[in-house]
Design an enzyme around this catalytic site. Structure first.
Site, PDB file in Angstrom:
ATOM      1  CE  LYS A 112      -4.311  -1.946   1.620  1.00 33.42           C
ATOM      2  NZ  LYS A 112      -3.947  -3.373   1.757  1.00 33.42           N
TER       3      LYS A 112
HETATM    4  C1  LIG Z   1      -4.589  -4.428   1.122  1.00 34.13           C
HETATM    5  C2  LIG Z   1      -3.870  -5.724   1.073  1.00 34.13           C
HETATM    6  C3  LIG Z   1      -4.238  -6.756   0.177  1.00 34.13           C
HETATM    7  C4  LIG Z   1      -5.433  -6.639  -0.745  1.00 34.13           C
HETATM    8  O1  LIG Z   1      -5.251  -5.701  -1.752  1.00 34.13           O
HETATM    9  P1  LIG Z   1      -6.506  -5.192  -2.637  1.00 34.13           P
HETATM   10  O2  LIG Z   1      -5.969  -4.121  -3.507  1.00 34.13           O
HETATM   11  O3  LIG Z   1      -7.510  -4.666  -1.633  1.00 34.13           O
HETATM   12  O4  LIG Z   1      -7.039  -6.346  -3.379  1.00 34.13           O
HETATM   13  C5  LIG Z   1      -3.471  -7.908   0.158  1.00 34.13           C
HETATM   14  N1  LIG Z   1      -2.415  -8.074   0.980  1.00 34.13           N
HETATM   15  C6  LIG Z   1      -2.038  -7.104   1.865  1.00 34.13           C
HETATM   16  C7  LIG Z   1      -0.883  -7.355   2.751  1.00 34.13           C
HETATM   17  C8  LIG Z   1      -2.735  -5.905   1.942  1.00 34.13           C
HETATM   18  O5  LIG Z   1      -2.365  -4.955   2.816  1.00 34.13           O
END
Ligand SMILES: *Cc1c(COP(=O)(O)O)cnc(C)c1O
Length: 466
Positions: A112
């Site tokens: 993220k």
């Molecule tokens: C947010 C997140 C996901 C999922 O990602 P999306 O874009 O919501 O599909 C998967 N793994 C981790 C570690 C995350 O923080």
């Protein structure tokens, strides 16, 4: 570039407004009216570029109306030089023609950071230009809160308030939020659960009068277009490193809100040869049930060892449905209104079109732990539980062994130590050097009652120019 809503009724907007808006007024999500398309020759010419330069080439068409090229370049260099690996998104080989792309070398150890580091700077840039201020209000049960706080720590025109449920997030996750210093950063621990936090955020967006009209709320959740845009880049980077665009690639993506994998779909539409995208889910498998049986139906939320993928509906899936319906906003609106009431399907030929590119798999906690153990035993390499789901799904769904299979490594294993313990391994994942003193850093947060007026009172008193 103009952006239009997936439900066809909200006005088209430019990049700046899309950045500040979040959800469209008709309840839809914004998508570009048309995508840039790169020729193989052009993509090939990007081979070997530093990450920030590649990011510029891929993203500039989306933002060019709002930001001069040099400013955008500078922004990207600043962001990606803050990652703890020179290549930003390194590839680790697991087996013949099988890789993990490590997207967890940013400040908060999850993918993220790629998007939220950029989002914070973009917001500040646009707000400076407009002489405006916003208050970001969000609720978190984990990764998003810390990444958003890190992304906004240097913003002059943004105050950020993140609510987390008091004593109900892991210590690593709490400390990643509460040890970030900055007088525009405010952590609130609410004496309630995550749903209580989320409800307060929702109600505050609905009626912002508690801010006295002097500032406005902004959202940083994963429906924000700028977040998706930033995630397209690393698909290009991985492909170029492994012989693309002269051969096609397969990606397996641990999926919650369908943001990260949707970025892969866009990379393909922008000209990158991708022959397969694997949607990897945990027990919260609405997308897997749709992809395997053309039935879209909400079920009860389950709590798993991969909490960042614990969702009932995937908000960004609407963006794919929009394309599958020939960009007919009215059809999407109908479908999703019906989906709120019960199970729905789409026309068979549309579903089959999706299945040409997408496969899917759902992986339970036990298989997640088995996979962590198996990969450790094979390679002495530790996976976090989300990435482990991606690797398992990649192996189960693989179509062609001659096509490189790349699983997106979405979090550092030290963020989720419980799953490693549960898998029966006695290794303890270590935090990387830049985080090693996390447990000694000073924490700052305010504990408030589970009471909307109290939380709103705190916000109105503590934003910078209040
Ligand atoms: C947010 C997140 C996901 C999922 O990602 P999306 O874009 O919501 O599909 C998967 N793994 C981790 C570690 C995350 O923080």
């Amino acid at each position: 570039m103009r952006y239009i809503s997936t439900r066809g009724e909200a006005p088209a907007l430019g990049f700046e407004d899309v950045l500040l808006t979040g959800l469209a007024t008709d309840g839809g999500l914004y998508v570009p009216e048309s995508l840039p398309h790169f020729s193989l020759e052009e993509i090939r010419s990007w081979r070997g570029l530093p990450y920030a330069e590649l990011a510029f080439n891929v993203m500039y068409p989306f933002v060019e109306d709002a930001i001069p090229a040099d400013d955008f370049r500078k922004m990207l260099e600043e962001i990606y030089s803050g990652f703890a690996h020179q290549s930003v998104a390194p590839l680790v080989q697991l087996d013949s023609n099988e890789w993990v792309m490590e997207l967890f070398r940013g400040p908060t150890l999850a993918f993220k950071d790629f998007a939220l580091q950029l989002l914070g700077r973009l917001l500040d840039y646009v707000l400076e230009k407009r002489k405006q201020h916003v208050v970001i209000m969000g609720a978190t049960s984990g990764d998003t809160g810390s990444a958003a706080i890190e992304g906004c720590r240097r913003c002059e025109h943004v105050d950020i308030f993140i609510l987390h449920p008091y004593q109900r997030v892991s210590e690593v996750q709490r400390r990643q939020m509460t040890t970030v210093q900055g007088d525009n950063i405010h952590n609130i621990a609410v004496k309630g659960n995550f749903d209580d936090c989320q409800r307060m955020v929702k109600e505050s967006f609905g009626d912002q009068s508690f801010l006295g009209g002097k500032t406005q709320l902004a959202a940083v959740n994963s429906i924000n277009w700028a977040r998706i845009m930033a995630q397209i880049v690393y698909y290009f980077q991985a492909s170029l490193a492994l012989g693309g665009p002269d051969r096609s690639m397969a990606f397996s993506v641990p999926t919650g809100n369908f943001g990260d994998i949707f970025a892969g779909y866009l990379a393909k539409k922008m000209g990158l040869p991708i022959s397969q995208l694997v949607i990897a889910t945990n027990r919260n498998d609405i997308l897997h049930r749709f992809m395997s049986g053309n039935r879209y139906e909400q079920q009860q939320l389950e709590h798993t060892l991969s909490p960042s993928m614990d969702i009932m509906v995937s908000s960004n899936f609407e963006r794919l449905l929009f394309d599958l319906h020939g960009r007919d906003g009215a059809a999407v609106k109908d479908l999703l209104e019906n989906a709120a009431k019960g199970p729905v399907s789409i026309e068979d030929y549309r579903w089959k079109a999706a299945r040409k590119l997408f496969d899917s798999d759902a992986v339970d906690d036990k298989t997640t732990c088995d996979t962590i153990r198996e990969i450790y035993e094979q390679n002495e390499y530790l996976l976090d539980p989300h990435t482990a789901i991606g690797v398992r799904a990649a192996r189960n769904c693989r179509r062609d062994a001659s096509v490189p299979m790349i699983t997106l490594g979405t979090a550092h294993p030290a963020k989720f130590p419980d799953a490693i313990v549960e898998s029966g391994l006695s290794v303890k994942p270590q935090l990387p050097p830049h985080m090693a003193d996390l447990f000694e850093r000073e924490e700052r947060y305010t504990v408030l009652e589970n009471n909307l007026a109290e939380v709103q009172g705190f916000l109105s008193k503590h934003w910078k120019n209040a």
